[in-house]
Design an enzyme around this catalytic site. Sequence first.
Site, short mmCIF file in Angstrom:
data_model
loop_
_atom_site.label_atom_id
_atom_site.label_comp_id
_atom_site.label_asym_id
_atom_site.label_seq_id
_atom_site.Cartn_x
_atom_site.Cartn_y
_atom_site.Cartn_z
N ASN A 9 54.28 44.15 -41.46
CA ASN A 9 55.24 44.42 -40.23
C ASN A 9 54.82 43.28 -39.44
OD1 ASN A 9 56.01 45.44 -37.92
ND2 ASN A 9 54.34 46.69 -37.38
N TRP A 10 55.82 42.38 -38.95
CA TRP A 10 55.88 41.02 -38.49
C TRP A 10 55.81 41.37 -36.81
CZ3 TRP A 10 59.54 37.04 -40.78
CH2 TRP A 10 58.99 36.60 -42.17
N LYS A 11 56.17 42.74 -36.41
CA LYS A 11 56.07 42.66 -35.08
C LYS A 11 57.24 41.94 -34.52
CE LYS A 11 51.60 44.77 -35.30
NZ LYS A 11 50.59 45.64 -34.56
N HIS A 94 56.47 53.59 -35.21
CA HIS A 94 55.38 52.77 -35.11
C HIS A 94 54.77 53.54 -33.70
CE1 HIS A 94 52.72 49.60 -34.74
NE2 HIS A 94 52.81 49.54 -35.85
N GLU A 96 53.43 51.55 -31.40
CA GLU A 96 53.80 50.67 -30.34
C GLU A 96 55.29 51.29 -29.74
OE1 GLU A 96 53.43 46.87 -32.56
OE2 GLU A 96 51.27 47.41 -32.66
N GLU A 166 48.68 55.52 -39.52
CA GLU A 166 48.14 54.49 -38.85
C GLU A 166 47.47 55.09 -37.57
OE1 GLU A 166 50.51 50.58 -39.47
OE2 GLU A 166 51.46 51.60 -38.09
N GLY A 172 45.80 46.58 -34.97
CA GLY A 172 45.57 45.38 -34.08
C GLY A 172 44.12 44.81 -33.41
N SER A 212 44.43 47.30 -39.14
CA SER A 212 43.53 46.19 -39.62
C SER A 212 43.20 45.90 -40.93
CB SER A 212 42.32 46.24 -38.56
OG SER A 212 42.74 46.28 -37.20
C1 PEP Z 1 50.93 47.71 -37.85
O1 PEP Z 1 51.63 46.96 -37.04
O2 PEP Z 1 51.31 48.66 -38.20
C2 PEP Z 1 49.31 47.30 -38.11
C3 PEP Z 1 48.66 48.04 -38.93
O3 PEP Z 1 48.84 46.10 -37.37
P1 PEP Z 1 47.49 45.66 -37.78
O4 PEP Z 1 47.42 45.33 -39.39
O5 PEP Z 1 47.47 44.18 -37.17
O6 PEP Z 1 46.25 46.32 -37.43
#
Ligand code: PEP
Length: 249
Positions: A9-11, A94, A96, A166, A172, A212
């Site tokens: 997931n590049w966000k 997600h 976010e 998640e 993050g 993470s």
């Molecule tokens: C994500 O964006 O879904 C995610 C798990 O981010 P990260 O791996 O940076 O925690």
Amino acid sequence: MRKKLIAGNWKMNMTPSEGIALIGTLKDLVKNDEVDVCYCVPAIDIVPAVEATKGTNVAIGAQNLYFEEKGAYTGEISASMLVDAGVKYVIMGHSERRGYFFETNEDINKKAKKALEHGLTPIMCCGESLEQRQQGLTISWIREQIKVGFEGISAEDAVKIVIAYEPIWAIGTGVTATSEQAEEVCADIRKYLAELYDAKTADTIRILYGGSMNAANAAELLAMADIDGGLIGGASLKTDFGKIVNYNK
Ligand code: PEP
């Protein structure tokens, strides 16, 4: 046997040219026939990313879609636009987007139905906050997200959905759920899917862990019985992503 999916997931990172460069850097590092690989890229990167991954083992995903077919929805992207551009997967729900853009379980359900109608694979995210975990609300919260997210979706379509568990406190933050914590929730999601549908359907649906995940902890998380892959944010922007894809080598 569920094939693992490693989804980046590049966000909101990577301009189109930066994205093409990253795809080039990762090209040989992400080869692993035993897993599915995809990059969920910003909307503007989709077309060049599809072009840059042609003939490789990497599929392209989007990070969002709108649940209406077409029309006066300025700024939104439809399922048919994604399909026409060559997208295979689409993230929805997600944390976010739930947090910053007020996406609800009902929106996510509508998005999943629209994606399925067009042959896109939804990556449906769920997860609890730290406060909810501390209050012992994790399982009931996740079950509610799954219940509404899958409402009105047949077993035949449900198996096409990928779930990403998640925990918000792990996204993050550099704090990863332990493999036991992640497995406990993923196993409960599967148990709940068996209640909503049946054991065969529940056994077919892929459940990813996200939060993470990195080159150092991927193998342990991915060894758990109910964890069928990872949704990876930060580490998907680095060569580490190749190590995660090859966690079993
Ligand atoms: C994500 O964006 O879904 C995610 C798990 O981010 P990260 O791996 O940076 O925690």
